[in-house]
Design an enzyme around this catalytic site. Sequence first.
Site, PDB file in Angstrom:
ATOM      1  N   ASP A  32       0.880  -1.257   0.169  1.00 48.30           N
ATOM      2  CA  ASP A  32       0.023   0.042   0.059  1.00 48.30           C
ATOM      3  C   ASP A  32       0.718   1.051  -0.152  1.00 48.30           C
ATOM      4  O   ASP A  32       1.718   1.337   0.931  1.00 48.30           O
ATOM      5  CB  ASP A  32      -0.776   0.175   1.244  1.00 48.30           C
ATOM      6  CG  ASP A  32      -1.670  -1.223   1.483  1.00 48.30           C
ATOM      7  OD1 ASP A  32      -1.367  -2.284   1.189  1.00 48.30           O
ATOM      8  OD2 ASP A  32      -2.831  -1.153   2.099  1.00 48.30           O
TER       9      ASP A  32
ATOM     10  N   ASP B 153      -0.737  -2.800  -4.344  1.00 49.49           N
ATOM     11  CA  ASP B 153      -1.867  -2.823  -3.597  1.00 49.49           C
ATOM     12  C   ASP B 153      -2.557  -1.237  -3.352  1.00 49.49           C
ATOM     13  O   ASP B 153      -2.092  -0.467  -4.393  1.00 49.49           O
ATOM     14  CB  ASP B 153      -1.662  -3.146  -2.184  1.00 49.49           C
ATOM     15  CG  ASP B 153      -2.832  -3.556  -1.181  1.00 49.49           C
ATOM     16  OD1 ASP B 153      -3.940  -3.068  -1.200  1.00 49.49           O
ATOM     17  OD2 ASP B 153      -2.699  -4.724  -0.500  1.00 49.49           O
ATOM     18  N   ASP B 154      -3.289  -0.919  -2.468  1.00 49.02           N
ATOM     19  CA  ASP B 154      -3.945   0.696  -2.649  1.00 49.02           C
ATOM     20  C   ASP B 154      -3.027   1.525  -2.802  1.00 49.02           C
ATOM     21  O   ASP B 154      -2.024   1.332  -2.103  1.00 49.02           O
ATOM     22  CB  ASP B 154      -4.751   0.871  -1.276  1.00 49.02           C
ATOM     23  CG  ASP B 154      -5.872  -0.123  -1.048  1.00 49.02           C
ATOM     24  OD1 ASP B 154      -6.562  -0.734  -2.122  1.00 49.02           O
ATOM     25  OD2 ASP B 154      -6.397  -0.196  -0.013  1.00 49.02           O
TER      26      ASP B 154
ATOM     27  N   HIS C   8      -4.077  -1.139  -6.411  1.00 50.30           N
ATOM     28  CA  HIS C   8      -5.481  -1.344  -6.366  1.00 50.30           C
ATOM     29  C   HIS C   8      -6.405  -0.294  -6.239  1.00 50.30           C
ATOM     30  O   HIS C   8      -7.618  -0.394  -6.195  1.00 50.30           O
ATOM     31  CB  HIS C   8      -5.818  -2.071  -5.026  1.00 50.30           C
ATOM     32  CG  HIS C   8      -5.176  -3.826  -4.808  1.00 50.30           C
ATOM     33  ND1 HIS C   8      -5.456  -4.522  -3.826  1.00 50.30           N
ATOM     34  CD2 HIS C   8      -4.661  -4.496  -5.784  1.00 50.30           C
ATOM     35  CE1 HIS C   8      -4.733  -5.593  -4.203  1.00 50.30           C
ATOM     36  NE2 HIS C   8      -4.254  -5.590  -5.342  1.00 50.30           N
TER      37      HIS C   8
ATOM     38  N   ARG D 254     -12.504   3.050  -5.576  1.00 42.04           N
ATOM     39  CA  ARG D 254     -13.195   2.156  -4.710  1.00 42.04           C
ATOM     40  C   ARG D 254     -13.649   2.465  -3.524  1.00 42.04           C
ATOM     41  O   ARG D 254     -13.163   3.109  -2.742  1.00 42.04           O
ATOM     42  CB  ARG D 254     -12.198   0.886  -4.787  1.00 42.04           C
ATOM     43  CG  ARG D 254     -12.747  -0.204  -3.760  1.00 42.04           C
ATOM     44  CD  ARG D 254     -12.044  -1.128  -3.981  1.00 42.04           C
ATOM     45  NE  ARG D 254     -10.693  -1.486  -3.462  1.00 42.04           N
ATOM     46  CZ  ARG D 254      -9.975  -2.664  -3.090  1.00 42.04           C
ATOM     47  NH1 ARG D 254     -10.101  -3.779  -3.327  1.00 42.04           N
ATOM     48  NH2 ARG D 254      -8.679  -2.270  -2.696  1.00 42.04           N
TER      49      ARG D 254
ATOM     50  N   LYS E  29     -15.212   0.368  -0.319  1.00 38.10           N
ATOM     51  CA  LYS E  29     -15.403  -1.045   0.000  1.00 38.10           C
ATOM     52  C   LYS E  29     -15.608  -1.130   1.600  1.00 38.10           C
ATOM     53  O   LYS E  29     -14.977  -0.455   2.337  1.00 38.10           O
ATOM     54  CB  LYS E  29     -14.304  -2.109  -0.300  1.00 38.10           C
ATOM     55  CG  LYS E  29     -13.055  -1.271   0.389  1.00 38.10           C
ATOM     56  CD  LYS E  29     -11.678  -2.492   0.365  1.00 38.10           C
ATOM     57  CE  LYS E  29     -10.549  -1.773   0.854  1.00 38.10           C
ATOM     58  NZ  LYS E  29      -9.213  -2.448   0.886  1.00 38.10           N
TER      59      LYS E  29
HETATM   60  C1  LIG Z   1      -5.121   1.342   8.096  1.00 40.41           C
HETATM   61  O1  LIG Z   1      -5.951   1.606   7.053  1.00 40.41           O
HETATM   62  C2  LIG Z   1      -5.796   0.752   5.856  1.00 40.41           C
HETATM   63  C3  LIG Z   1      -6.859   0.920   4.692  1.00 40.41           C
HETATM   64  O2  LIG Z   1      -6.428   1.574   3.803  1.00 40.41           O
HETATM   65  C4  LIG Z   1      -5.759  -0.829   6.293  1.00 40.41           C
HETATM   66  O3  LIG Z   1      -5.522  -1.738   5.158  1.00 40.41           O
HETATM   67  C5  LIG Z   1      -4.832  -0.886   7.388  1.00 40.41           C
HETATM   68  O4  LIG Z   1      -4.610  -2.187   7.884  1.00 40.41           O
HETATM   69  C6  LIG Z   1      -5.378  -0.009   8.555  1.00 40.41           C
HETATM   70  N1  LIG Z   1      -4.710  -0.121   9.822  1.00 40.41           N
HETATM   71  C7  LIG Z   1      -3.150   0.412  10.109  1.00 40.41           C
HETATM   72  C8  LIG Z   1      -2.806   0.198  11.541  1.00 40.41           C
HETATM   73  O5  LIG Z   1      -2.521   0.886   9.313  1.00 40.41           O
END
Ligand SMILES: *[C@@H]1O[C@H](CO)[C@@H](O)[C@H](O)[C@H]1NC(C)=O
Length: 357
Positions: free
Chosen positions: A179, A200-201, A222, A248, A250
């Site tokens: 991400d 990923d995102d 993503h 997106r 979700k």
């Molecule tokens: C924060 O947000 C994302 C969603 O974008 C998530 O994937 C992630 O696990 C969340 N938690 C942390 C502690 O970063």
Amino acid sequence: MKLYLKVLFGLAIVVATVSTQNNNCKLTGNSLDNLNSIQRQCTEIVIENFTVPANGTLLLTRLQNGTRIIFRGIIRFEYEEWNGDFIVVSGSNITVIGEPGHLFDCHGERWWDSFGGNGGKLKPKFFKATNLNYSTVTGLNVRNTPKHVFSVTYCNHVVFSNIIIDNLDGDTRGGHNTDGFDLNNSNDITIQNSSVVNQDDCLGIGSGTNCNFFHNYCSGGHGISISTVVENVHVKNCTVVNSENGIRIKTAVNATGHVLDIKYEDITMRNITNFGILVRGDYLNSGPTGHPTAGVIIRNFTLNNIHGWVREYAVNVFVLLADGVASDWKWTNVSVTGSILNNFTCTGVPPNSGVEC
Ligand SMILES: *[C@@H]1O[C@H](CO)[C@@H](O)[C@H](O)[C@H]1NC(C)=O
Ligand SMILES: *[C@@H]1O[C@H](CO)[C@@H](O)[C@H](O)[C@H]1NC(C)=O
Ligand SMILES: *[C@@H]1O[C@H](CO)[C@@H](O)[C@H](O)[C@H]1NC(C)=O
Ligand SMILES: *[C@@H]1O[C@H](CO)[C@@H](O)[C@H](O)[C@H]1NC(C)=O
Ligand SMILES: *[C@@H]1O[C@H](CO)[C@@H](O)[C@H](O)[C@H]1NC(C)=O
Ligand SMILES: *[C@@H]1O[C@H](CO)[C@@H](O)[C@H](O)[C@H]1NC(C)=O
Ligand SMILES: *[C@@H]1O[C@H](CO)[C@@H](O)[C@H](O)[C@H]1NC(C)=O
Ligand SMILES: *[C@@H]1O[C@H](CO)[C@@H](O)[C@H](O)[C@H]1NC(C)=O
Ligand SMILES: *[C@@H]1O[C@H](CO)[C@@H](O)[C@H](O)[C@H]1NC(C)=O
Ligand SMILES: *[C@@H]1O[C@H](CO)[C@@H](O)[C@H](O)[C@H]1NC(C)=O
Ligand SMILES: *[C@@H]1O[C@H](CO)[C@@H](O)[C@H](O)[C@H]1NC(C)=O
Ligand SMILES: *[C@@H]1O[C@H](CO)[C@@H](O)[C@H](O)[C@H]1NC(C)=O
């Protein structure tokens, strides 16, 4: 007396100038031992050609108000399988700068095994901003992180700009959950003029309010994603290419929350493999269930000037929501084309919203 004060004042300025350029304020080599004393003594910290030792974190959480952190040269990370963070930054009125020519050379391929954060080797995250307020992070050049790049939690009024994330090698060598920017429990965050190439995102907002995402380029991942408890997001002038999704929302099965006041405008997408625009209320990490639940409302959702194409076996626009969850949507000048599928039927679209799917 006046003269005496002036001389003293002048001396103080000289001393301050010297100390900020002092080698005592520079971190180089591979030892974290001086990090606390540097943070106590210096309001300008240079981190140059530094190697973060195995299991180690560049823990910049005792910074004085107004500190500038300057990264220069090549920053490297020794290998260890662990769940920590390479860099953590907290504080107020902090400026983090990547000088031209610097690089965070993470060599994520040492960890990549296509499991990301879901198994296999334990992998560190690259940069955690936490309890960081009224600050800017600018010009960082980051290559091949083991998994997530920027995690922003409990931050307020932080601007990220001119950040380059290049995890391209992860496409062929097992990069996963890389991400770009993940936001949680944070308010007034702006991410602009940045480029994210990952798996990923590009942006993922878990929870937060007042987030701006302007003039960014996203490739390979993503898309630009929003989930469960989010208010007031403005995404403008961004390009998403070669990605699973363009735009997106979700929300997870059985979750409760709200997604309010979301606006995407001037978005271009190309070569999208799954969904151009996707809004679904049946999300589960292990795979969507196909049965959306009604605990998260999605209200005041604007799309304007959204253009682009998806691949033949992708879907242009898909909405899968429980009845009554969505309200006050306004989609104008939305044109996403390319799909040859006609078996995806939208549900839960509010009336008079301009949504075509
Ligand atoms: C924060 O947000 C994302 C969603 O974008 C998530 O994937 C992630 O696990 C969340 N938690 C942390 C502690 O970063
Ligand atoms: C950092 O590396 C660059 C390039 O090798 C070199 O020019 C510079 O002198 C190094 N800086 C320090 C503090 O060693
Ligand atoms: C990292 O920490 C773990 C657990 O404390 C330890 O077993 C391992 O040897 C450490 N790795 C290095 C390279 O120091
Ligand atoms: C923020 O830090 C700068 C120095 O980087 C300083 O000049 C300024 O006064 C600080 N602002 C506040 C509100 O403390
Ligand atoms: C940042 O702001 C939060 C929320 O206002 C506050 O709890 C936290 O202590 C602040 N952090 C710093 C380092 O000032
Ligand atoms: C630290 O910086 C913030 C702005 O980021 C400012 O509001 C605050 O007053 C400063 N605190 C101190 C102790 O200087
Ligand atoms: C970001 O890009 C926009 C549009 O190209 C430009 O107007 C703005 O000055 C840039 N801002 C920064 C902080 O680079
Ligand atoms: C849109 O973003 C791109 C960078 O992706 C930038 O070059 C361009 O100037 C921006 N356009 C406007 C109108 O801000
Ligand atoms: C579409 O993306 C794939 C990778 O997902 C890439 O191989 C292909 O070249 C891209 N096509 C175009 C036209 O950009
Ligand atoms: C959602 O809640 C329902 C009712 O409590 C339960 O039967 C179902 O297993 C839950 N689904 C998930 C994915 O947790
Ligand atoms: C809808 O959301 C936008 C931001 O996306 C906000 O400016 C506007 O005030 C909201 N409208 C209502 C009626 O809440
Ligand atoms: C639609 O058709 C495609 C191609 O035949 C198939 O892969 C997909 O699972 C179908 N989707 C739905 C929701 O029926």
